[in-house]
Design a protein around this motif. Structure first.
Motif, PDB file in Angstrom:
ATOM      1  N   PHE A 198       0.798  -1.217   0.000  1.00 51.14           N
ATOM      2  CA  PHE A 198       0.000   0.000   0.000  1.00 51.14           C
ATOM      3  C   PHE A 198       0.839   1.279   0.000  1.00 51.14           C
ATOM      4  O   PHE A 198       0.310   2.369  -0.030  1.00 51.14           O
ATOM      5  N   THR A 199       2.149   1.126   0.057  1.00 49.30           N
ATOM      6  CA  THR A 199       2.992   2.310   0.221  1.00 49.30           C
ATOM      7  C   THR A 199       2.771   3.336  -0.882  1.00 49.30           C
ATOM      8  O   THR A 199       2.718   4.530  -0.624  1.00 49.30           O
ATOM      9  N   GLU A 200       2.613   2.836  -2.100  1.00 51.32           N
ATOM     10  CA  GLU A 200       2.512   3.776  -3.212  1.00 51.32           C
ATOM     11  C   GLU A 200       1.093   4.267  -3.475  1.00 51.32           C
ATOM     12  O   GLU A 200       0.867   5.087  -4.343  1.00 51.32           O
ATOM     13  N   VAL A 201       0.145   3.717  -2.707  1.00 49.53           N
ATOM     14  CA  VAL A 201      -1.253   4.076  -2.952  1.00 49.53           C
ATOM     15  C   VAL A 201      -1.527   5.487  -2.434  1.00 49.53           C
ATOM     16  O   VAL A 201      -1.030   5.875  -1.379  1.00 49.53           O
ATOM     17  N   MET A 246      -7.068  -2.649  -7.248  1.00 49.75           N
ATOM     18  CA  MET A 246      -6.163  -3.254  -8.234  1.00 49.75           C
ATOM     19  C   MET A 246      -6.367  -2.622  -9.605  1.00 49.75           C
ATOM     20  O   MET A 246      -5.438  -2.516 -10.397  1.00 49.75           O
ATOM     21  N   ASN A 247      -7.600  -2.220  -9.886  1.00 54.60           N
ATOM     22  CA  ASN A 247      -7.870  -1.599 -11.175  1.00 54.60           C
ATOM     23  C   ASN A 247      -7.302  -0.197 -11.278  1.00 54.60           C
ATOM     24  O   ASN A 247      -6.993   0.276 -12.358  1.00 54.60           O
ATOM     25  N   SER A 248      -7.217   0.474 -10.126  1.00 52.80           N
ATOM     26  CA  SER A 248      -6.763   1.856 -10.216  1.00 52.80           C
ATOM     27  C   SER A 248      -5.283   1.997  -9.883  1.00 52.80           C
ATOM     28  O   SER A 248      -4.650   2.959 -10.283  1.00 52.80           O
ATOM     29  N   ALA A 249      -4.715   1.049  -9.158  1.00 52.57           N
ATOM     30  CA  ALA A 249      -3.302   1.163  -8.806  1.00 52.57           C
ATOM     31  C   ALA A 249      -2.522  -0.021  -9.365  1.00 52.57           C
ATOM     32  O   ALA A 249      -2.658  -1.149  -8.892  1.00 52.57           O
ATOM     33  N   ASP A 250      -1.760   0.250 -10.396  1.00 53.34           N
ATOM     34  CA  ASP A 250      -0.999  -0.795 -11.073  1.00 53.34           C
ATOM     35  C   ASP A 250      -0.044  -1.524 -10.156  1.00 53.34           C
ATOM     36  O   ASP A 250       0.133  -2.732 -10.246  1.00 53.34           O
ATOM     37  N   SER A 251       0.579  -0.761  -9.248  1.00 50.17           N
ATOM     38  CA  SER A 251       1.582  -1.373  -8.362  1.00 50.17           C
ATOM     39  C   SER A 251       0.932  -2.471  -7.527  1.00 50.17           C
ATOM     40  O   SER A 251       1.510  -3.537  -7.328  1.00 50.17           O
ATOM     41  N   VAL A 252      -0.286  -2.215  -7.062  1.00 43.90           N
ATOM     42  CA  VAL A 252      -0.974  -3.200  -6.230  1.00 43.90           C
ATOM     43  C   VAL A 252      -1.300  -4.437  -7.053  1.00 43.90           C
ATOM     44  O   VAL A 252      -1.070  -5.571  -6.643  1.00 43.90           O
TER      45      VAL A 252
END
Lengths: 818, 293
Positions: free
Chosen positions: A359-362, A460-466
């Motif tokens: 979640f760090t990059e969220v 997951m749909n909005s944050a690629d890293s996740v």
């Protein structure tokens, strides 16, 4: 420059967020202006169907806005807001489309379509996601007979109406209008692609039955008024057979909307990825990359009315440079109350984000939102978080402490894998929608976040890293579980990184008999059938559900496929290249021997699954009936069924008078009858698009409908097996004595008065039903002791329920046993 | 995993019933009363009590079947026990009589009981015999769907007949309107097709004739076909023949469906009412025995 055209805060879009922000600014006496391009406030809600019930989710969230809002009809809510706007003397400009925004704090310039110019110190963007409806783009498109919306299909009768478009809205409108009008639907292409399955069936059936006309490959050419003619307008269209002239009363254009993204980007707001679902980059005060330009509401990723209204309030405070505690603060504080450490809400959130790499990059707003929907657990040591084969599908992250995952076959030896702070688990069920593959026990001093499936999928749909991290770990864990329990995780990770995720449509081939076997395929969601060519025919020999592998022989040696594998439902599969695996085998010579043993066992169990041709035919038949995704199928052995319908009566009697199964309907093969009854799908079609989220899945698999159903009918349309229908709540039945002695109401086993679906019988004396119809479906008698009433009530033993685990046994018994 | 009510739990209740019969016969053989064996000896009373309780319990199936919330066993289990213990009643009750019959209320109760048992046995035979045929005949269609299909066929036939001389449409319409399925219980159980059709004769006079299995309808169409000289007309009549042939097989299936369903149900109309008559006469039997014997 005109002085009246200079304000402190300009708000664009008079939806719930914009209205609330403007009202707050007005309340504070701040100079403001609210631009709305349509002629009325809350345009999206204005477009709802007449009398539609609007919900005030999430219920736990308190409302903070000068405007009032609670669940109610569309009309009541719109009236309330109109009163609020009057009361606070909000400066709202209707019919004002903003075409450009430039500058930054404290001097923004807003240009309107009319040519007017406004200047503002800050701008609040609350334009929603609807965009502007696309227009026909033909001469006559401005005639009054053209409309983009349909309030109430019942308003029109006896008209000739052309519906342009091939989407869900067009189909729903066309079919509803066809009840009282002559309707043509105009499809630009040769088929109805990209619509809900339910709507596809609906339109094809209506066209086939001649209820409405349909033009394929058709385009509008022109629209002209024909005063005095039989029909006041004439639409000229271009079809495969040349031009056609359609005299009509009305044209409804449902050809979608132009998404607002381009305009948003032109104002300087940035998005993290080109993915249409991506949300703009905002800080925790809703401020975009442009200082002084704020984004709230659906455009910022908050589709719910109450959230948007709260943000409207907060954003005005922020724009004025004031601090405000977000409305959800007490809710989060309550969630965090059990934590073993005392920190403020924002400190706790920051700590969590920092501790959990996933979640760090969220975006911190998005993370806050996630936590709002999540639960925080502090389980005691040794407590089971969930158990193997549970149907839960939430996702867990570890904030502190450890957990142990217990994997292994039932009755066989099990292994425990420890996980520490910052790691996560539960991704198998999250991604596949299937049951839990292991049991998880809490370790010492454990703090967990449990997030609901749909929130994580949204993330997951909005944050690629996740997405990347979860996807990769899913694969690595799947390999570890199935093939290489002894191999350390970091080694598997490199293989997982090279795996390929593919989506297959229903019926698509994953690989064919005779292909080179060079990879292993892991079914992530959905299921596949395995078939072999025998003589002239493709004979299905087995089916494989999500979480399992096919083509495992591809990993060991160069061979050819001895069977064809096809997706029985839309399926996601991960394919692993043999070369990637080979590296692993070279590094771990012991692994090869282990792998060979594993495969030997798997081959043996596959062989058991493969029965005779007959059982293959039965598998094919049942796959067509939804076996591929069913978790519990009601079957009727036609050698025993005497047609007494006691199963239906029992169902009705135990479920308020409406039977959820239709015994006689449905296909039969080899004396196995599949009645029209819920399959309790692995990934239920009905659960998608349920506005109040009323369809739930119990931990043991039953899919049931809660009382907060609003009767919208989405689930009925989405179910491919036709097992959900809309029914009125029936009149309560009298007691046995009063029925027997005084003839009150309907007796035991009789149909309930007013229970007939499809007819407005109950309370219909005044022409209007008192309560809306609600969706009803099989709930597996979750509230009954002793299990499903249909099976318990069968006098001859013909009715039986079969779970996937028992399918194989049942099939071999049915095909060979008699 | 799934089995018929006769096989239920490894025929558990068959063994119960056999044991009951065995004990009853053994006791009867061993028992040497002073008077000839009858209902008045201690064994007679015992068997009578067992029999009466059995009858009450057997009747209770009707209640259990309708107690949809009940979790007292499954209905299948109850039916299995009902069948086997009901048959055991033949032995228990007959031994209770000591083979003394006469023209009295006691023998009436016995006769009624045997009628109920025999009708039940008949029902069991029906349950074993017919379900598979019912399913095969339906071939994945419900009766409503078959009737709907017949209605659709008629619609299509009428549309075709619209392009033919008027007597065709009249024939098709009368064929539709005069189709008679069902009738008396006997008609249903025998699968009689009482349909009629009114057809124009060569002289143009309409005549109503019986039309079981669409016989006359098809014959009439055949006659018209053979006389047709026009290619288009021949094609249309031929289409009608095809439609009516499909109609015939559908109609047959509907009638067969009703016939089988009838046989699966008809025994209940004997079994259940006579059970109530039996209960009445049983009370009379017991009361009279205790008051007047």
């Amino acid at each position: 420059m005109n002085n009246t055209n200079k304000v402190q805060i300009a708000i664009v879009g008079a939806g719930p967020g914009g209205l609330s922000a403007a009202a707050r600014a007005a309340e504070l006496g701040v100079s403001h202006v609210l631009f709305e391009q349509s002629p009325a406030h809350a345009n999206t809600i204005q477009k709802y169907q007449k009398g539609k019930h609007v919900m005030a989710e999430p219920n736990v969230l308190p409302l903070r806005s000068p405007l009032r809002f609670e669940a109610g009809t569309r009309e009541a809510i719109l009236d309330e807001w109109a009163r609020g706007l009057d009361k606070h003397a909000v400066n709202i400009r209707y019919g004002s489309e903003v075409t450009s925004i430039s500058g930054s704090r404290p001097d923004f310039t807003l240009k309107l379509k009319s040519g007017e110019e406004y200047h503002a110190e800050t701008v609040i963007f609350a334009i929603g996601m609807q965009g502007n409806p696309r227009r026909l783009g033909i001469p006559g498109e401005d005639l009054p007979c053209v409309q983009n919306t349909l309030d109430d299909p019942g308003e029109y009768s006896g008209e000739v109406i052309v519906v342009v478009g091939a989407g869900d809205a067009a189909i729903e409108n066309a079919v509803a209008l066809a009840k009282q009008n002559t309707v043509f639907i105009l499809n630009r292409s040769a088929e109805f692609a990209r619509v809900k399955e339910g709507n596809l069936n609906l339109i094809l059936k209506s066209v086939e039955e001649g209820k409405l006309g349909c033009y394929y490959n058709a385009a509008c050419v022109s629209l002209t008024a024909m005063p005095g003619a039989d029909r006041p307008y004439t639409l000229v269209i271009n079809t495969d057979n040349g031009e056609a002239v359609v005299p009509c009363n009305r044209v409804i254009a449902r050809i979608g909307a132009i998404p607002p993204r381009k305009f948003v980007e032109s104002c300087g707001i940035r998005f993290p990825s080109p993915d249409p679902a991506a949300l703009p980059v905002l800080n925790e005060r809703y401020e975009s990359a442009v200082p002084g330009l704020y984004v709230i509401g659906a455009l910022a990723g908050y589709p719910l009315i109450k959230q948007a209204m709260n943000q409207g309030y907060e954003v005005v405070e922020y724009a004025l440079g004031r601090e405000v505690e977000p409305a959800d603060e007490p809710l989060l504080a309550k969630k965090f109350a059990n934590l073993p450490f005392r920190k403020s809400v924002s400190e706790t959130l920051a700590l969590m984000q920092q501790r959990i790499p996933l979640f760090t990059e969220v975006n911190s707003l998005v993370f806050r939102e996630l936590l709002l929907g999540s639960a925080v657990h502090v389980p005691a040591k040794g407590e089971a978080i969930f158990r193997k084969n549970d149907y839960t599908n939430s996702f867990y992250t570890i904030v502190e402490g450890t957990v142990e995952i217990e994997l292994g076959a039932e009755g066989g030896p099990s292994r425990r894998i420890p996980l520490g702070a910052g790691q996560f688990f539960g991704e198998m069920s999250l991604l596949s929608g299937r049951r839990r593959s292991g049991t998880v026990y809490a370790g010492a001093n454990c703090v967990l976040i449990e997030s609901p499936r749909r929130d994580i999928l949204k993330l997951m749909n909005s944050a690629d890293s996740v997405r990347k991290v979860i996807d990769q770990l899913f694969i690595a864990r799947a390999i570890q579980t199935g093939f290489a329990p002894g191999v350390p995780f970091d080694q598997l990770n490199s293989i997982a990184a090279r795996a390929e995720l593919k989506r297959y449509r229903k019926g698509e081939t994953l690989f064919a008999e005779g292909d080179e076997a060079d990879r292993l395929i892991l079914i992530r969601s959905g299921s596949v059938s395995v078939s072999r060519r025998i003589g002239e025919h493709d004979v299905v020999i087995s089916y494989v559900a999500a979480g399992n592998y096919v083509g495992e022989m591809g990993l060991l040696g160069k061979t050819r496929r001895n069977a064809t594998v096809r997706a029985t439902v839309p399926t996601e599969a991960v394919s692993l290249d043999a070369t990637a695996f080979e590296e692993l085998l070279v590094r771990n010579p012991a692994l090869r021997a282990e792998l060979e043993t594993t495969m030997q066992k798997r081959f043996a169990s596959n062989a058991r699954m493969r029965g005779s041709d007959e059982s293959g035919d039965l598998i094919s038949f049942l796959i067509k009936q939804g076996l591929g995704e069913a978790t519990d199928l009601l079957l009727i052995d036609e050698t025993l069924c005497v047609g007494c319908d006691n199963c239906e009566t029992a169902c009705a009697e135990t479920h308020g008078g409406t039977s959820r199964l239709d015994r006689a309907a449905g296909p039969t093969f080899a004396n196995v009858h599949v009645p029209t009854s819920c399959r309790h799908c692995e990934d239920p079609h009905c659960m998608r698009e349920c506005p109040p989220d009323a369809i739930r899945r119990a931990p043991n698999g039953e899919v049931y409908i809660q009382d907060n159903c609003i009767g919208c009918g989405n689930c009925e349309r989405n179910c491919p097996y036709g097992v959900i229908h809309m029914a009125y709540a029936p009149a309560p039945k009298p007691g046995l004595a009063s029925w027997l002695l005084f003839g009150a109401g309907s007796g035991p086993g009789d149909a309930h008065a007013g229970a007939h679906h499809g007819h407005a019988a109950h309370g219909a004396a005044d022409g209007k039903p008192k309560a809306p119809k609600k969706a009803v479906k099989c709930d597996m008698c979750k509230d009954q002791s002793g299990g499903p009433a249909c099976v318990r009530a069968c006098p001859t033993g013909a009715a039986l329920r079969v779970s996937p685990e028992a399918f194989v046994e049942f099939i071999s018994e049915s095909a060979v046993g008699r | 995993m799934h089995q018929s009510f006769l096989q239920y739990r490894g025929k558990r209740y068959l063994w119960w019933a056999l044991s009951l019969c065995f004990v009853a016969v053994l006791a009867y053989a061993w028992h040497q009363p002073v008077s000839p064996p009858n209902g008045g000896t201690w064994l007679g009373y015992t068997l009578g009590t067992i029999g009466a309780l059995l009858i009450l319990w057997l009747t209770a199936l009707g209640v259990r079947k309708r107690s949809y919330q009940s979790a007292v066993g499954t209905v299948q289990g109850w039916v299995s026990a009902h069948v086997y213990l009901g048959l055991a009643l033949i032995v228990v009750a007959t031994l209770h009589t000591g083979f003394q019959f006469g023209w009295n209320v006691h023998t009436l109760a016995y006769v009624l009981m045997m009628t109920v048992i025999v009708s039940g046995l008949f029902g069991v035979v029906m349950y074993l015999r017919f379900p598979e045929r019912l399913s095969a005949n339906r071939s994945s269609q419900t009766r409503e769907q078959m009737l709907q299909e017949i209605a659709d066929l008629d619609q299509r036939a009428l549309r075709i007949a619209a392009n033919l001389p008027a007597e065709f449409a009249e024939a098709i319409a009368s064929n539709r309107d005069r189709t008679r399925i069902g009738g008396t219980v006997l008609d249903i159980l025998r699968g009689r097709d009482r349909s009629q059709v009114s057809l124009a004769g060569d002289d143009g006079v309409l005549q109503v004739v019986p039309n079981p299995a669409q016989e006359h309808m098809l014959e009439w169409l055949g006659r018209q076909l053979s006389r047709s000289t026009d290619a288009e007309r021949t094609r249309r009549i031929d289409e009608l023949v095809n439609l009516m042939a499909s109609r015939r097989s559908l109609l047959r299936r509907v009638i067969e469906d009703a016939r089988i369903a009838g046989w699966l149900q008809v025994w209940l109309y004997v079994h259940v009412p006579i059970t109530f008559a039996l209960l009445g006469s049983l009370i009379a039997h017991v009361v009279s025995v205790f008051l007047y014997w």
